[in-house]
Scaffold this active site. Structure first.
Site, PDB file in Angstrom:
ATOM      1  N   CYS A 142      37.471  46.453  14.068  1.00 17.46           N
ATOM      2  CA  CYS A 142      36.519  47.216  13.370  1.00 17.46           C
ATOM      3  C   CYS A 142      35.383  46.123  12.752  1.00 17.46           C
ATOM      4  O   CYS A 142      35.719  45.090  12.433  1.00 17.46           O
ATOM      5  CB  CYS A 142      36.983  47.922  12.022  1.00 17.46           C
ATOM      6  SG  CYS A 142      35.934  48.775  11.071  1.00 17.46           S
ATOM      7  N   ARG A 152      33.495  60.905  14.110  1.00 16.55           N
ATOM      8  CA  ARG A 152      34.054  60.046  13.082  1.00 16.55           C
ATOM      9  C   ARG A 152      33.166  59.462  12.057  1.00 16.55           C
ATOM     10  O   ARG A 152      33.503  59.029  11.029  1.00 16.55           O
ATOM     11  CB  ARG A 152      34.867  58.968  13.596  1.00 16.55           C
ATOM     12  CG  ARG A 152      36.052  58.275  12.799  1.00 16.55           C
ATOM     13  CD  ARG A 152      36.871  57.320  13.715  1.00 16.55           C
ATOM     14  NE  ARG A 152      38.170  56.377  12.760  1.00 16.55           N
ATOM     15  CZ  ARG A 152      38.087  55.483  12.076  1.00 16.55           C
ATOM     16  NH1 ARG A 152      36.980  54.814  12.268  1.00 16.55           N
ATOM     17  NH2 ARG A 152      39.188  55.107  11.464  1.00 16.55           N
TER      18      ARG A 152
END
Length: 500
Positions: free
Chosen positions: A319, A418
Site C-alpha cells: 500500500c 475501492r
C-alpha cells in the site's frame, strides 16, 4: 485552524513486550486463540468466533476459494475479494460452502438417460467424481443410483453409453435414513468400507451425501471453522457501489459475514452500505466496516451498525496511500486509540465491537503486539500471498521461487470501486504496487509455526487467552539502537534460517 495530534504516529516495530510472570499453567498447549469477530452484548457470547485470530485480506492476490478453504481448515477466515463480477464471487463462495460438510447437498446430478459423455463433462465442470443419478436429474429427487470412477473406463466404454447401463443401481447401495447423526453416518461408512454414504428420506429422495474424506480431514484439522450445517465459514468483501445487487447474491450463496472493502471507511458511502445490509438482512449475515484510524471513524461505523471495525490505513506492504495522498497513521497508534474507543463504548453501552488490525505486520510477534494493544483479530495479505493456496503465480526469479502479489489499489487490480469518490469509473492514480513475495510452501505448515511462536510469546507475557493478554500485557517503546541490538549483531552468520 487545523487540529494537531500531539503524540507521534508509531508503528508496531517501535514496541516490545515486557515479560510478565509465567505461571505454571502458562504453557503453549493451554493457550486458547479463540476470539470474537462480531459484536455482542455484555454477559453474552459472540455469535461468530475465530479459532485462530487471523483473517486473509480482501485482495485478488490473496483471498480466493482455495485459500478460504485452507484457512478455514485451520480455524481462520477468508474474505473473498470483491473486485470481480458478482457471479464470479458468488461461485467462489459456493465452492467453499460445498467443499466440506458433514451432510453435503449433491451438486453433481444426472438422470439414467444421460450418457458417459455427460458424466465426463460434469466431472470436469464440478471436479466431483461421485454423481447422483436421480429420476429427473435434480439434487433432491428420487435416487436411482450412483456413478463413480469405478463404474466406467473411458478407454474402453463407448461415450454414448447410457448411465443406466453402468451405474451402481439403488438396490446395491448402502444408505442412511434422514435424521441419522453424523457420527452414525461415519460408522456406516467405516463398517461397509464406503467412500460416500447417500442419505435418503422415506420416499427414496436423496437428501445428502456424507463422505469418508470429510471425516479424515476433520481429524487432521481439529480447529476447523464450521457453521451449524458443518460447512466451512467464509466471508466476502463488498464495495459501496453495487452492494444492492451484490449483497443479496452473496447471502443467497451462503456467505456468513461481509466486510466493506475500502482504504478509508470514514465515509457516508460506507455508512449507507452498512445500514442497507443491516436493514435488509438483519442477522442473516454480519457486516464489518473500515478502514479507520481513530475514535471518530470507529464510532461513526459502529453507530451505522457495523459488527466489527477494521483498523489501519497505509500500513500494508503493497500500500502506498501514505506516499500518494499523505493520509494514514502508524498502525500501533491507530490500534491503541481505536481499542480505547471500543472499550469506552463497551463500558457506556454494554456492546462489545471487535476490532481487526489490518496492516503493518512484518514479524510474527507483531501479531501479538497488535492483540496486546487491543485488536481482537488480525487481517494479513502478504503473509498469506506466499503460500501454495494463494491465487498468485509461482515464479522462479534468479535462484529463488516467488509468488506474485499485487495491491487492490494497483492498476493490475483495476479496483476503482475501492477508491472512487462517486465521480467516475477509473483509477486516477495508484495506491498499491505490483510485486513479488518469497514463496513459502503450504499454508498449514507455515501457520503452525506462526501459531507456535504466538503461543510461546503469550506464555512469556503470562497470558493464556487473547482477552487476558489485552488486560495484562505490558509494552515499552524502543529506540532505533535497541532495535539493532534485538537482532543478530557483531557476528558472522553461517546461515540465516529464521523467517522475517
Amino acid at each position: 485552524m487545523a487540529y494537531y495530534f500531539e503524540d507521534a504516529s508509531r508503528t508496531l516495530s517501535e514496541y516490545l513486550l515486557i515479560p510478565n510472570l509465567t505461571r505454571r499453567d502458562c504453557i503453549p498447549s493451554n493457550v486458547s486463540l479463540t476470539t470474537p469477530i462480531v459484536k455482542f452484548e455484555r454477559g453474552k457470547e459472540s455469535s461468530l468466533k475465530l479459532r485462530i485470530p487471523f483473517v486473509s485480506a480482501i485482495m485478488q492476490s490473496v483471498s480466493d476459494d482455495n485459500l478460504a478453504i485452507a484457512l478455514a481448515k485451520c480455524g481462520g477466515l477468508s474474505f473473498i475479494f470483491s473486485s470481480q463480477s458478482i457471479n464470479e464471487q458468488v461461485e467462489m463462495i459456493k465452492k467453499v460452502k460445498k467443499f466440506k460438510a458433514g451432510f453435503v447437498v449433491s451438486d453433481a446430478n444426472l438422470t439414467p438417460e444421460h450418457t458417459l459423455q455427460d458424466v465426463i463433462a460434469l466431472k470436469k465442470k464440478t471436479g466431483h467424481s461421485t454423481i447422483a443419478i436421480t429420476e429427473d436429474g435434480s439434487p433432491q429427487n428420487k435416487l436411482i443410483g450412483l456413478v463413480t470412477t469405478r463404474d466406467y473406463r473411458i478407454s474402453r466404454d463407448n461415450l454414448d453409453k447410457k448411465i443406466v447401463e453402468f451405474m451402481t443401481p439403488f438396490s446395491e447401495l448402502i444408505m442412511g435414513k434422514e435424521g441419522i447423526s453424523l457420527s452414525e453416518a461415519n460408522d456406516l461408512i467405516w463398517q461397509h468400507k464406503l467412500n460416500c454414504l447417500p442419505i435418503i428420506d422415506d420416499n427414496q429422495n436423496l437428501c445428502y451425501f456424507v463422505f469418508r474424506k470429510d471425516y479424515e480431514e476433520h481429524k487432521n484439522n481439529p480447529l476447523e471453522l464450521l457453521d451449524a450445517d458443518k460447512r466451512y465459514i467464509v466471508g466476502a468483501g463488498i464495495n459501496t457501489k453495487d452492494y444492492k445487487e451484490r449483497v443479496p447474491e452473496l447471502v443467497k450463496a451462503g456467505a456468513d459475514i461481509l466486510c466493506v472493502d475500502s482504504s478509508d471507511g470514514y465515509s457516508e458511502w460506507q455508512k449507507e452500505t452498512i445500514e442497507f445490509v443491516k436493514k435488509e438482512f438483519n442477522d442473516r449475515v454480519k457486516v464489518g466496516g473500515g478502514n479507520v484510524v481513530d475514535k471518530e471513524g470507529f464510532l461513526y461505523l459502529v453507530e451505522a451498525g457495523a459488527d466489527f471495525v477494521k483498523v489501519g490505513i497505509g500500513g500494508g506492504s503493497i500500500c502506498v496511500t501514505r506516499e500518494q495522498k499523505g493520509i494514514g497513521r502508524g498502525q500501533a497508534t491507530a490500534v491503541i486509540e481505536v481499542a480505547k474507543a471500543r472499550d469506552d463504548y463497551y463500558q457506556k453501552t454494554g456492546k462489545y465491537v471487535p476490532i481487526c488490525s489490518d496492516g503493518g505486520i512484518v514479524h510474527d510477534y507483531h501479531t501479538v503486539l497488535a492483540m496486546a494493544m487491543g485488536a481482537d483479530f488480525i487481517m494479513m495479505g502478504r503473509y498469506f500471498a506466499r503460500f501454495d493456496e494463494s491465487p498468485g503465480k509461482k515464479i522462479k526469479l534468479g535462484n529463488n521461487y516467488v509468488k506474485e502479489y499485487w495491491g487492490e489499489g494497483s492498476n493490475r487490480a483495476r479496483n476503482w470501486q475501492r477508491y472512487d469518490f462517486g465521480e467516475g469509473s477509473k483509477l486516477s492514480f495508484e495506491e498499491g504496487v505490483d510485486s513479488y513475495v518469497p514463496y513459502a510452501g503450504r499454508l498449514k505448515d507455515n501457520l503452525d509455526l506462526t501459531l507456535s511462536k504466538i503461543k510461546s510469546t503469550m506464555c512469556s507475557c503470562g497470558a493464556i487467552s487473547i482477552e487476558e493478554l489485552q488486560k495484562t500485557a505490558r509494552l515499552t517503546l524502543v529506540s532505533s539502537t535497541s532495535i539493532v541490538e534485538g537482532g543478530a549483531h557483531d557476528v558472522i552468520l553461517k546461515e540465516n534460517n529464521y523467517l522475517v
